[in-house]
Design an enzyme around this catalytic site. Structure first.
Site, short mmCIF file in Angstrom:
data_model
loop_
_atom_site.label_atom_id
_atom_site.label_comp_id
_atom_site.label_asym_id
_atom_site.label_seq_id
_atom_site.Cartn_x
_atom_site.Cartn_y
_atom_site.Cartn_z
N GLU A 93 13.75 6.87 2.20
CA GLU A 93 13.32 7.87 1.24
C GLU A 93 12.08 8.62 1.72
OE1 GLU A 93 14.98 5.84 -2.88
OE2 GLU A 93 12.91 5.49 -2.36
N CYS A 106 5.69 13.20 2.13
CA CYS A 106 5.40 11.78 2.30
C CYS A 106 6.60 11.18 3.03
CB CYS A 106 5.21 11.17 0.92
SG CYS A 106 5.05 9.39 0.93
N CYS A 113 10.00 -2.95 4.86
CA CYS A 113 8.67 -3.28 5.40
C CYS A 113 8.57 -4.79 5.51
CB CYS A 113 7.56 -2.74 4.49
SG CYS A 113 5.91 -3.01 5.15
N CYS A 117 3.57 -6.78 0.54
CA CYS A 117 2.44 -6.74 -0.39
C CYS A 117 3.02 -6.95 -1.79
CB CYS A 117 1.71 -5.41 -0.33
SG CYS A 117 1.10 -5.05 1.33
N CYS A 120 4.14 -3.85 -4.17
CA CYS A 120 4.85 -2.69 -3.61
C CYS A 120 6.36 -2.89 -3.62
CB CYS A 120 4.36 -2.46 -2.18
SG CYS A 120 5.27 -1.20 -1.28
N GLY A 164 7.46 1.48 4.76
CA GLY A 164 7.11 0.88 6.05
C GLY A 164 5.65 0.94 6.42
N GLU A 165 5.29 0.14 7.42
CA GLU A 165 3.92 0.12 7.93
C GLU A 165 3.89 0.90 9.25
OE1 GLU A 165 0.67 -0.70 7.25
OE2 GLU A 165 0.42 0.05 9.28
N SER A 219 -5.22 1.00 3.15
CA SER A 219 -4.85 0.47 1.83
C SER A 219 -5.69 -0.77 1.60
CB SER A 219 -3.36 0.12 1.81
OG SER A 219 -2.61 1.29 1.99
N LEU A 220 -6.79 -0.59 0.91
CA LEU A 220 -7.75 -1.69 0.74
C LEU A 220 -7.37 -2.55 -0.47
CD1 LEU A 220 -10.47 -2.90 1.70
CD2 LEU A 220 -11.61 -1.27 0.19
N ASN A 295 1.56 2.34 -10.02
CA ASN A 295 2.89 2.59 -10.57
C ASN A 295 3.59 1.26 -10.67
OD1 ASN A 295 2.54 5.51 -10.19
ND2 ASN A 295 2.61 4.96 -8.04
N CYS A 339 4.04 6.70 -4.77
CA CYS A 339 3.72 5.73 -3.73
C CYS A 339 4.08 4.32 -4.17
CB CYS A 339 2.22 5.75 -3.44
SG CYS A 339 1.80 6.79 -2.08
N1 SAH Z 1 2.40 0.58 4.70
C1 SAH Z 1 1.38 1.57 4.62
C2 SAH Z 1 1.90 2.92 4.17
C3 SAH Z 1 2.95 2.94 3.10
S1 SAH Z 1 2.42 2.48 1.51
C4 SAH Z 1 0.27 1.10 3.73
O1 SAH Z 1 0.41 0.07 3.08
O2 SAH Z 1 -0.77 1.74 3.71
C5 SAH Z 1 1.55 3.91 0.96
C6 SAH Z 1 0.49 3.63 -0.09
O3 SAH Z 1 1.07 3.30 -1.36
C7 SAH Z 1 -0.43 2.47 0.25
O4 SAH Z 1 -1.76 2.79 -0.03
C8 SAH Z 1 0.08 1.41 -0.68
O5 SAH Z 1 -0.86 0.41 -0.87
C9 SAH Z 1 0.38 2.22 -1.91
N2 SAH Z 1 1.22 1.56 -2.90
C10 SAH Z 1 2.15 0.61 -2.69
N3 SAH Z 1 2.74 0.26 -3.85
C11 SAH Z 1 2.17 1.02 -4.82
C12 SAH Z 1 2.37 1.16 -6.23
N4 SAH Z 1 3.31 0.46 -6.83
N5 SAH Z 1 1.60 2.02 -6.91
C13 SAH Z 1 0.69 2.79 -6.26
N6 SAH Z 1 0.47 2.73 -4.93
C14 SAH Z 1 1.20 1.86 -4.21
FE1 SF4 Z 2 4.51 -2.43 3.40
FE2 SF4 Z 2 2.56 -0.69 2.77
FE3 SF4 Z 2 4.26 -1.60 0.88
FE4 SF4 Z 2 2.44 -3.25 1.93
S1 SF4 Z 2 2.03 -1.40 0.70
S2 SF4 Z 2 4.59 -3.72 1.59
S3 SF4 Z 2 2.36 -2.54 4.03
S4 SF4 Z 2 4.77 -0.35 2.64
#
Ligand code: SAH
Ligand code: SF4
Length: 346
Positions: A93, A106, A113, A117, A120, A164-165, A219-220, A295, A339
């Site tokens: 997507e 985006c 991935c 996390c 996510c 993905g990362e 992504s802290l 979200n 996201c």
């Molecule tokens: N894997 C990479 C890039 C993809 S995720 C990363 O983790 O940075 C893109 C962004 O969306 C990251 O900052 C991630 O932490 C955030 N994200 C993931 N799940 C989310 C959610 N449910 N609501 C809001 N942001 C989210």
């Molecule tokens: Fe992968 Fe980024 Fe989602 Fe973590 S937040 S599971 S690194 S896509």
């Protein structure tokens, strides 16, 4: 028999050499390269300025695997989510987000991935494979069409924040940025590109040395190891102090401040004590902070977004301490395009 090679894995020079090997004059390399990238041809047959026998030779020698549009969903706010099909039938997507004078794409860097996390939706899917350079590029081309359709204007920004990362598909992501940036590709400035990472320290150091100028976001989401360990598995092997050291090296080399992405979760990381920890990190590396609305992803996580009073209190606390902070509202929620919601429901 050797496997047939994806023609979009060659650099311009290597492609010219390949064409010479096929008995073609060198200039053909440049022509084919232009068809592949600038004109984003979807088949060898489309390359109408090439002699027919050469098109046939190319089709026998190389593969060309364009990404195709599978499902288009449009949000009330103008956001477009694209489900896209890869040549091996896997689905990914990508999203186009219009906002005032910007159109942001985006894009995904992997199918699924591996990092899981807890908050996510993508992390819930197992990683199937890395995307190829051409597959990342195609997403941009397809999303650009939707930007033009929506506003009459092309994309202005690209964020690697889809599935993905990106730093675990390091080479293809770097090469995709190079070709997106190049005049033979889309000619988009690197400063309009942002790569988001969950914090792969080694890869951050490596990319600091690439001499590239794109932006980096971390992504802290939690500002102590203890808390971050609970929601981001990667923190067990990449501790905050290592990530911060890598980011400082990145800043030294590029002069680019990084962005800390911080999702506010209800009763998890939204107190003033959490804000203090965040400020402490902020003072360790030149950075901006983006506060992100969570979200919720049903069936994946018990985490909930912070209450709006809590958010305001948290943000004001940071502002009063002179922290450079922005609050990012979520887009395309009605179509699960925000996201962390990309998970191929279809
Ligand atoms: N894997 C990479 C890039 C993809 S995720 C990363 O983790 O940075 C893109 C962004 O969306 C990251 O900052 C991630 O932490 C955030 N994200 C993931 N799940 C989310 C959610 N449910 N609501 C809001 N942001 C989210
Ligand atoms: Fe992968 Fe980024 Fe989602 Fe973590 S937040 S599971 S690194 S896509």
């Amino acid at each position: 028999m050797t496997a047939i090679k994806d023609i979009r894995t060659f650099t311009a020079d290597d492609l010219a050499a390949e064409l010479v090997k096929l008995g073609e004059p060198k200039f053909r390399g440049k022509q084919v390269y232009e068809w592949l990238w600038n004109k984003s041809a979807r088949s060898f047959d489309e390359m109408s300025s090439l002699p027919k026998n050469l098109r046939g030779k190319l089709a026998e020698t190389f593969s060309l695997t364009p990404v195709s549009e599978h499902i288009v969903q449009k949000s009330k706010d103008g956001t477009v989510k694209l489900g896209m099909r890869l040549a091996d039938n896997r689905l990914i997507e990508g999203v186009m987000i219009p906002d005032e004078d910007r159109n942001t794409a985006c894009v995904s860097s992997q199918v699924g991935c591996s990092l899981a996390c807890t908050f996510c939706a993508t992390g819930f899917l197992k990683r199937e494979r890395n995307l190829e350079v051409g597959e990342i590029y195609d997403q941009v081309v397809l999303l650009n069409k939707h930007a033009l359709e929506h506003s009459g204007k092309p994309l202005t920004n690209i964020v690697y924040m889809g599935m993905g990362e990106p730093l675990l598909n390091y080479t293809n992501v770097m090469n995709s940025i190079r070709i997106i940036n190049s005049p033979e590709g889309l000619n988009m400035a690197q400063k309009r590109i942002t790569v988001s990472t969950s914090g792969v320290s080694k890869a951050i150091k490596r990319l600091a040395d690439e001499g590239m100028k794109f932006n980096l976001a971390l992504s802290l989401h939690a500002a102590t190891n203890e808390k971050r360990d609970k929601i981001m598995d990667i923190n067990h092997s990449n501790k905050l102090e290592d990530v911060i050291a890598a980011l400082n090296y990145f800043y030294e080399k590029t002069g680019n401040k990084v962005t800390f992405e911080y999702i506010l979760f209800d009763k998890f990381n939204d107190t003033l004590e959490d804000a203090e920890h965040l400020i402490a990190l902020y003072h360790q590396v030149p950075a901006f902070i983006n506060i992100i609305e969570y979200n919720s992803v049903e069936g994946v996580s018990d985490l909930k977004k912070a209450k709006s009073e809590k958010r305001d209190e948290f943000v004001n606390y940071l502002r009063n301490r002179n922290v450079n902070v922005k609050v990012r509202r979520s887009r395309g929620k009605d179509i699960d395009a925000a996201c962390g919601q990309l998970a191929n429901k279809n």
